[in-house]
Write an enzyme that holds these catalytic residues in place. Structure first.
Site, mmCIF file in Angstrom:
data_model
loop_
_atom_site.group_PDB
_atom_site.id
_atom_site.type_symbol
_atom_site.label_atom_id
_atom_site.label_comp_id
_atom_site.label_asym_id
_atom_site.label_seq_id
_atom_site.Cartn_x
_atom_site.Cartn_y
_atom_site.Cartn_z
ATOM 1 N N GLY A 294 0.734 -1.265 0.000
ATOM 2 C CA GLY A 294 0.000 0.000 0.000
ATOM 3 C C GLY A 294 0.761 1.312 0.000
ATOM 4 O O GLY A 294 0.156 2.363 0.180
ATOM 5 N N ILE B 221 -4.498 -1.182 2.481
ATOM 6 C CA ILE B 221 -5.165 -1.181 1.172
ATOM 7 C C ILE B 221 -6.630 -0.791 1.343
ATOM 8 O O ILE B 221 -7.341 -1.392 2.152
ATOM 9 C CB ILE B 221 -5.097 -2.603 0.554
ATOM 10 C CG1 ILE B 221 -3.637 -3.014 0.324
ATOM 11 C CG2 ILE B 221 -5.912 -2.679 -0.732
ATOM 12 C CD1 ILE B 221 -3.462 -4.477 -0.023
ATOM 13 N N TYR C 260 -18.921 8.160 4.609
ATOM 14 C CA TYR C 260 -17.950 7.077 4.407
ATOM 15 C C TYR C 260 -18.496 5.966 3.511
ATOM 16 O O TYR C 260 -17.782 5.046 3.124
ATOM 17 C CB TYR C 260 -17.488 6.543 5.758
ATOM 18 C CG TYR C 260 -16.091 5.948 5.753
ATOM 19 C CD1 TYR C 260 -14.982 6.708 5.369
ATOM 20 C CD2 TYR C 260 -15.886 4.629 6.129
ATOM 21 C CE1 TYR C 260 -13.708 6.169 5.376
ATOM 22 C CE2 TYR C 260 -14.606 4.084 6.141
ATOM 23 C CZ TYR C 260 -13.527 4.851 5.758
ATOM 24 O OH TYR C 260 -12.268 4.311 5.763
ATOM 25 N N LYS D 270 -14.908 -1.740 6.155
ATOM 26 C CA LYS D 270 -14.045 -1.711 7.356
ATOM 27 C C LYS D 270 -14.615 -2.616 8.455
ATOM 28 O O LYS D 270 -13.850 -3.202 9.238
ATOM 29 C CB LYS D 270 -13.882 -0.284 7.871
ATOM 30 C CG LYS D 270 -13.065 0.620 6.945
ATOM 31 C CD LYS D 270 -11.650 0.111 6.710
ATOM 32 C CE LYS D 270 -10.758 1.127 6.032
ATOM 33 N NZ LYS D 270 -9.507 0.543 5.526
ATOM 34 N N ASP E 11 -1.873 -7.643 -7.181
ATOM 35 C CA ASP E 11 -3.239 -7.170 -6.936
ATOM 36 C C ASP E 11 -3.742 -7.972 -5.735
ATOM 37 O O ASP E 11 -3.845 -9.202 -5.804
ATOM 38 C CB ASP E 11 -4.088 -7.432 -8.183
ATOM 39 C CG ASP E 11 -5.531 -7.000 -7.990
ATOM 40 O OD1 ASP E 11 -5.966 -6.842 -6.822
ATOM 41 O OD2 ASP E 11 -6.236 -6.844 -9.003
ATOM 42 N N TYR F 117 -10.968 2.257 10.096
ATOM 43 C CA TYR F 117 -11.460 3.599 10.430
ATOM 44 C C TYR F 117 -12.711 3.450 11.296
ATOM 45 O O TYR F 117 -13.474 2.483 11.134
ATOM 46 C CB TYR F 117 -11.753 4.395 9.143
ATOM 47 C CG TYR F 117 -12.203 5.795 9.435
ATOM 48 C CD1 TYR F 117 -11.380 6.654 10.157
ATOM 49 C CD2 TYR F 117 -13.451 6.249 9.045
ATOM 50 C CE1 TYR F 117 -11.800 7.924 10.491
ATOM 51 C CE2 TYR F 117 -13.879 7.524 9.356
ATOM 52 C CZ TYR F 117 -13.050 8.356 10.086
ATOM 53 O OH TYR F 117 -13.473 9.612 10.427
HETATM 54 P P1 NAI Z 1 -3.153 5.519 0.094
HETATM 55 O O1 NAI Z 1 -4.065 5.932 -1.003
HETATM 56 O O2 NAI Z 1 -1.801 6.099 0.125
HETATM 57 O O3 NAI Z 1 -3.046 3.919 0.168
HETATM 58 C C1 NAI Z 1 -4.049 3.038 -0.298
HETATM 59 C C2 NAI Z 1 -3.325 1.957 -1.069
HETATM 60 O O4 NAI Z 1 -4.194 0.882 -1.489
HETATM 61 C C3 NAI Z 1 -2.665 2.502 -2.355
HETATM 62 O O5 NAI Z 1 -1.269 2.281 -2.303
HETATM 63 C C4 NAI Z 1 -3.304 1.681 -3.450
HETATM 64 O O6 NAI Z 1 -2.478 1.487 -4.590
HETATM 65 C C5 NAI Z 1 -3.603 0.387 -2.696
HETATM 66 N N1 NAI Z 1 -4.519 -0.491 -3.426
HETATM 67 C C6 NAI Z 1 -5.740 -0.163 -3.945
HETATM 68 N N2 NAI Z 1 -6.257 -1.234 -4.597
HETATM 69 C C7 NAI Z 1 -5.347 -2.252 -4.468
HETATM 70 C C8 NAI Z 1 -5.313 -3.604 -4.906
HETATM 71 N N3 NAI Z 1 -6.319 -4.136 -5.625
HETATM 72 N N4 NAI Z 1 -4.236 -4.363 -4.593
HETATM 73 C C9 NAI Z 1 -3.195 -3.843 -3.881
HETATM 74 N N5 NAI Z 1 -3.177 -2.570 -3.427
HETATM 75 C C10 NAI Z 1 -4.245 -1.778 -3.722
HETATM 76 O O7 NAI Z 1 -3.947 5.920 1.453
HETATM 77 P P2 NAI Z 1 -3.750 5.543 2.988
HETATM 78 O O8 NAI Z 1 -4.561 6.520 3.723
HETATM 79 O O9 NAI Z 1 -2.314 5.391 3.308
HETATM 80 O O10 NAI Z 1 -4.506 4.145 3.102
HETATM 81 C C11 NAI Z 1 -3.971 3.013 3.733
HETATM 82 C C12 NAI Z 1 -5.028 2.347 4.584
HETATM 83 O O11 NAI Z 1 -5.355 3.196 5.685
HETATM 84 C C13 NAI Z 1 -6.344 2.057 3.872
HETATM 85 O O12 NAI Z 1 -6.852 0.804 4.301
HETATM 86 C C14 NAI Z 1 -7.233 3.177 4.369
HETATM 87 O O13 NAI Z 1 -8.608 2.871 4.283
HETATM 88 C C15 NAI Z 1 -6.757 3.246 5.813
HETATM 89 N N6 NAI Z 1 -7.149 4.437 6.554
HETATM 90 C C16 NAI Z 1 -6.927 5.676 6.010
HETATM 91 C C17 NAI Z 1 -7.351 6.801 6.669
HETATM 92 C C18 NAI Z 1 -7.190 8.151 6.043
HETATM 93 O O14 NAI Z 1 -7.877 9.098 6.455
HETATM 94 N N7 NAI Z 1 -6.300 8.295 5.070
HETATM 95 C C19 NAI Z 1 -8.015 6.732 7.997
HETATM 96 C C20 NAI Z 1 -8.148 5.382 8.506
HETATM 97 C C21 NAI Z 1 -7.733 4.285 7.785
#
Ligand code: NAI
Length: 273
Positions: free
Chosen positions: A15, A95, A160, A167, A66, A150
């Protein structure tokens, strides 16, 4: 600052998309604390190129996968095991993606094909990572597996959308796989419920900036940053948290247990003037 918390440990970090990603910060902290790991992301994210810079900085490789594909996960584990020279002590699932959120569909107008996609990418992929790990027996005793959640998994939030259910499924998988894997091999499985964070995934949520400010006022310690989340994740990967499993751990500056703060009341009163 603690040193070498992860010395001798090997793992996989999913991720990391750009320098704001929680996974990006986690990779830097894990490296700083002595871990060896491989990075992975969806093949499409790879084309954006930034993750290769992170890999160079961390002295490691990127293996495209993926997370919705069992075949890709199998290949990821095989190649990571070969590169790292053994089984893993930690896995990070970082992810999340909802086509309904991305395309601005309201909760009363969901596209159900996209709902399936949201669940598959954001939640079922976590089960797949665990199930493939168990079948291939690639996790060491006392390995630590973390996914990011979250608070909308447990409380209602108007913006959301289907990510709330995704989640909730994710947190349930942590409990149920935690029970199974704990019994089978002392592997621990937890979710960390993080503050709103300015990343690609976070900022995709409608009204994110206003809500980010609101949450900061509603949290006695303010919003937890991506970097502090990374520090918590590294602690959870370490041996100092060996008896923690099947938990949803709030990392949110106190938001989840706050009723109201004086700062919020003051902001409301000021807005009426
Ligand atoms: P981000 O957008 O940087 O990371 C999300 C990642 O998921 C990306 O690297 C994307 O390429 C990857 N991804 C999407 N589809 C995929 C697939 N089919 N296979 C492999 N990878 C895939 O954003 P962030 O915020 O760092 O997100 C990381 C986690 O944190 C997520 O689960 C998000 O829901 C969670 N989160 C984020 C919050 C926020 O406000 N940003 C708050 C609470 C939880």
């Amino acid at each position: 600052m603690p040193e070498n918390l992860l010395k001798g440990k090997k793992g996989i970090i999913t991720g990391a998309l750009d320098e704001n990603s929680i996974a990006w910060h986690t990779a830097l902290k894990a490296k700083e604390q002595g871990a060896k790991f491989v990075l992975t992301n969806a093949p499409i994210a790879m084309r954006m190129g930034a993750i290769q810079d992170l890999a160079d900085e961390c002295g490691t490789i990127v293996i495209p996968a993926d997370a919705t594909s069992v075949e890709d996960i199998e290949k990821l584990y095989d190649e990571a095991k070969e590169y790292l020279g053994g089984n893993f002590d930690f896995l990070l699932h970082s992810i999340g993606m909802s086509p309904n959120v991305r395309k601005g569909r309201s909760y009363g107008d969901l596209n159900y094909d996209w709902v399936q996609k949201s669940y598959d990418v954001s939640a079922v992929s976590f089960h797949k990572m665990l199930q493939v790990a168990e079948k291939k027996d690639v996790l060491n005793e006392w390995a630590s597996v973390i996914a990011l959640s979250y608070i909308a998994a447990e409380r209602a939030f108007p913006f959301y959308s289907d990510m709330s259910e995704a989640k909730a499924i994710l947190e349930s998988i942590a409990r149920n796989y935690g029970l199974r894997y704990g019994k089978n091999k002392n592997v621990r499985v937890n979710t960390i419920s993080q503050s709103p964070t300015k990343t690609v995934a976070g900022s995709g949520i409608g009204g994110f900036d206003d809500f980010f400010d609101f949450a900061a006022l509603a949290s006695p310690l303010g919003n937890a940053s991506a970097e502090s989340c990374a520090e918590y994740i590294v602690t959870m990967f370490s041996d100092f948290t060996r008896m923690v499993t099947m938990q949803n751990l709030f990392h949110d500056g106190g938001y989840s247990t706050t009723g109201i703060t004086q700062e919020l009341i003051d902001a409301y009163v000021a807005s009426k003037k």
